[in-house]
Write an enzyme that holds these catalytic residues in place. Structure first.
Site, mmCIF file in Angstrom:
data_model
loop_
_atom_site.group_PDB
_atom_site.id
_atom_site.type_symbol
_atom_site.label_atom_id
_atom_site.label_comp_id
_atom_site.label_asym_id
_atom_site.label_seq_id
_atom_site.Cartn_x
_atom_site.Cartn_y
_atom_site.Cartn_z
ATOM 1 N N GLU A 35 73.783 39.839 53.433
ATOM 2 C CA GLU A 35 74.971 38.989 53.469
ATOM 3 C C GLU A 35 75.504 38.702 52.072
ATOM 4 O OE1 GLU A 35 74.976 36.572 57.054
ATOM 5 O OE2 GLU A 35 73.158 35.696 56.223
ATOM 6 N N SER B 279 82.841 33.366 54.911
ATOM 7 C CA SER B 279 82.799 33.560 53.458
ATOM 8 C C SER B 279 83.625 34.707 52.920
ATOM 9 C CB SER B 279 81.363 33.788 53.017
ATOM 10 O OG SER B 279 80.706 32.572 53.059
ATOM 11 N N ARG C 88 81.442 40.902 57.554
ATOM 12 C CA ARG C 88 82.037 39.735 56.896
ATOM 13 C C ARG C 88 81.749 39.740 55.387
ATOM 14 N NH1 ARG C 88 77.968 37.694 60.447
ATOM 15 N NH2 ARG C 88 76.062 37.051 59.375
ATOM 16 N N ASP C 89 82.193 38.674 54.718
ATOM 17 C CA ASP C 89 81.830 38.310 53.352
ATOM 18 C C ASP C 89 82.345 39.268 52.274
ATOM 19 O OD1 ASP C 89 80.446 36.406 54.819
ATOM 20 O OD2 ASP C 89 78.457 37.038 54.217
ATOM 21 N N TRP D 100 78.408 24.513 52.638
ATOM 22 C CA TRP D 100 77.432 25.603 52.514
ATOM 23 C C TRP D 100 78.012 26.713 51.659
ATOM 24 C CZ3 TRP D 100 80.086 24.336 56.789
ATOM 25 C CH2 TRP D 100 80.538 25.297 57.669
ATOM 26 N N ASP D 101 78.109 27.961 52.091
ATOM 27 C CA ASP D 101 78.471 29.079 51.203
ATOM 28 C C ASP D 101 79.591 28.701 50.227
ATOM 29 O OD1 ASP D 101 76.975 30.210 53.273
ATOM 30 O OD2 ASP D 101 78.206 32.008 53.398
HETATM 31 C C1 FRU Z 1 75.751 33.034 55.022
HETATM 32 C C2 FRU Z 1 76.677 33.247 56.188
HETATM 33 C C3 FRU Z 1 77.773 34.185 55.815
HETATM 34 C C4 FRU Z 1 78.898 33.749 56.705
HETATM 35 C C5 FRU Z 1 78.685 32.261 56.809
HETATM 36 C C6 FRU Z 1 79.057 31.650 58.115
HETATM 37 O O1 FRU Z 1 75.254 31.750 54.929
HETATM 38 O O2 FRU Z 1 75.965 33.727 57.295
HETATM 39 O O3 FRU Z 1 77.416 35.522 55.993
HETATM 40 O O4 FRU Z 1 80.126 34.098 56.136
HETATM 41 O O5 FRU Z 1 77.321 32.035 56.554
HETATM 42 O O6 FRU Z 1 78.762 30.296 58.171
#
Ligand code: FRU
Length: 490
Positions: free
Chosen positions: A336, A162, A243-244, A75-76
């Site tokens: 995000e 992320s 986060r992120d 994913w991310d």
């Molecule tokens: C976005 C998210 C990010 C996080 C990650 C966790 O898709 O929610 O904010 O870092 O997925 O899986």
């Protein structure tokens, strides 16, 4: 702008820049976000997109190829960056960092088992396999490294979320990411709030004709924890978001490095903190709401912000929080993976958000939201008719949202087709596939979607439907735009 009949006018935003250290936070207001409903077609029938085509990601087909060749859920994702959002290749290889999880897990269980993984492929290849032609390189950090920072080692789950990766002279990498510990009971409730921290770890990247590998990443620098002053913490709300990290250099402030990240407005959960300024209505507008009205409907449980921090040392291991650059109080709970993107002298803040995290009375699709201003701290103007919607998944706001694991029967099958979009040089946008289909027939994703292209022009951001096939480029396409200059170091 002339308001759409039946809807308020968006808030006036000057785009004026403030000093990064100033105490000014731009507001994505309810008046702004209601422009999304204003542009949605109330007559769009079941399974049709109700939003304007020019802001909608083309529909992704269900028969997608898997970039990992069945090895991991993906994913991310992000690539190497140099602090100016450029995406260098390294010794002829393109490199992608992704959150990955074992495919034996259910796709929705991935979040508490995420590890940072990487992929590589040769740069500048004209014809690639349909799945993007990546080789999975494995986990980036040694086992246990990201968990070692937590004083309380009694976590039930510990995971890597992320961030972003910077490449420096020679082959030095610094990865900025979110280390997370969960302290859960067997029934899934919290024994104590989860603990997300913004962490940096340094390593080295190597490559030869056969591929790419990395070393290091043992030392983890625990840099930022939500402070409860600018950024909501676990004592205030066990469901807080923090986060992120994404770091960049600002040509207007040479020698400094900044970081944007996902946060929430610091207030105890349930406190009625939204104000008239968060509503953003113009005097005399016939379609206003008061802060009390929307808080009576529970809108104050949604308090997203985008945070800013500045580095205090050259190794980028010490940071100071600055006030948030954007808030979405009583509008949405999650902004995000924020990133700063510079074009034509303007600063774009792009961030992703969900239909399901909007506050009561506000609606909008999964996708990318954009805000433009004259500096990293500005009175940001939400793009596209003042709404903020830059690129949404095809969605029908006349019907219920459903969930990725239980899509709605009447929804457009693409509503959850993509998430975690990341805007790249040239307006290219990559994202991952979550769910495609309706309740009677859907597939889960776990790999990257086709890359699409945005035309970014002032406060207008539109999909380029001439790119690829009807606007859809290649699957899992994260191209480099120059090659990293290699010194003797590697
Ligand atoms: C976005 C998210 C990010 C996080 C990650 C966790 O898709 O929610 O904010 O870092 O997925 O899986």
């Amino acid at each position: 702008p002339v308001p759409v009949p039946g809807f308020p006018a968006p808030t006036a935003h000057s785009q004026q820049a403030y000093d990064p250290t100033d105490d000014f936070t731009a507001k994505w207001t309810r008046a702004d976000a209601r422009q999304i409903a204003a542009m949605s077609d109330p007559t769009a029938p079941s399974r049709e997109n109700s939003l304007p085509e020019e802001y909608t990601m083309p529909t992704v087909p269900k028969d997608f190829p898997d970039m990992s060749n069945d090895q991991v859920w993906v994913w991310d994702s992000w690539t190497l960056t140099d602090g100016t959002s450029n995406q260098p290749s390294f010794k002829g290889w393109e490199v992608v960092f992704s959150l990955v999880a074992d495919r034996s897990l259910g796709f929705d269980d991935r979040h508490t088992y995420a590890r940072l993984g990487y992929f590589y492929r040769k740069a500048n290849v004209a014809e690639r396999p349909a799945n993007g032609g990546w080789t999975y390189g494995g986990h980036v950090f040694p086992d246990g490294a990201s968990g070692a920072i937590f004083e309380d080692q009694s976590f039930s789950h510990q995971t890597e979320w992320s961030g972003s990766t910077r490449i420096f002279d020679g082959n030095k990498l610094r990865i900025f990411y979110t280390a997370v510990a969960f302290y859960r009971n067997e029934d899934g409730s919290n024994r104590k709030p989860y603990d997300p921290r913004i962490v940096q770890s340094e390593g080295r990247i190597f490559a030869d004709e056969n591929g790419v590998w990395m070393t290091g990443f043992r030392d983890q620098h625990d840099m930022l924890q939500a402070d409860g002053t600018y950024y909501q913490n676990g004592a205030q709300n066990e469901f807080f978001n923090f986060r992120d990290p994404f770091t960049f250099e600002d040509p207007a402030h040479p020698g400094k490095t900044y970081m944007v990240f996902e946060g929430n407005t610091a207030a105890p959960r349930g406190e009625r903190v939204c104000t008239a300024a968060d509503m953003g209505y113009r005097a005399g507008d016939p379609y206003t709401e008061t802060a009390d009205e929307v808080m009576d409907r529970g809108a104050h449980y949604q308090l997203a912000n985008v945070g800013l921090a500045v580095a205090d040392n050259a190794a980028l291991t010490e940071w100071t929080f600055l006030p948030p650059i954007l808030s979405a109080n009583c509008v949405n709970d999650q902004t995000e993976r924020p990133q700063i993107y510079m074009k034509d002298g303007k600063y774009y803040l792009f961030t992703i958000s969900h239909r399901g995290t909007y506050a009561a009375g506000i609606d909008g699709p999964e996708g990318v939201y954009g805000f433009v201003g004259d500096g990293i701290r500005s009175d940001f103007q939400p793009v596209n008719r003042g709404s903020g919607l830059a690129l949404g998944s095809p969605s029908n706001l006349n019907f219920a949202a459903g969930k990725p694991f239980a899509p709605d029967y009447n929804q457009h099958p693409g509503q959850f087709q993509a998430y975690s979009h990341y805007v790249m040089p040239g307006g290219l946008v990559q994202s991952f596939i979550d769910t495609i289909g309706t309740s009677d027939d859907f597939v889960r994703g776990g790999t990257l979607a086709p890359t699409v292209k945005l035309d970014i022009d002032g406060s207008d951001v539109t999909v380029d439907r001439s790119y690829g096939h009807d606007g859809l480029g290649q699957w899992a396409d994260i191209p480099s735009n120059y090659s990293h200059p290699i010194s003797s170091a590697s």
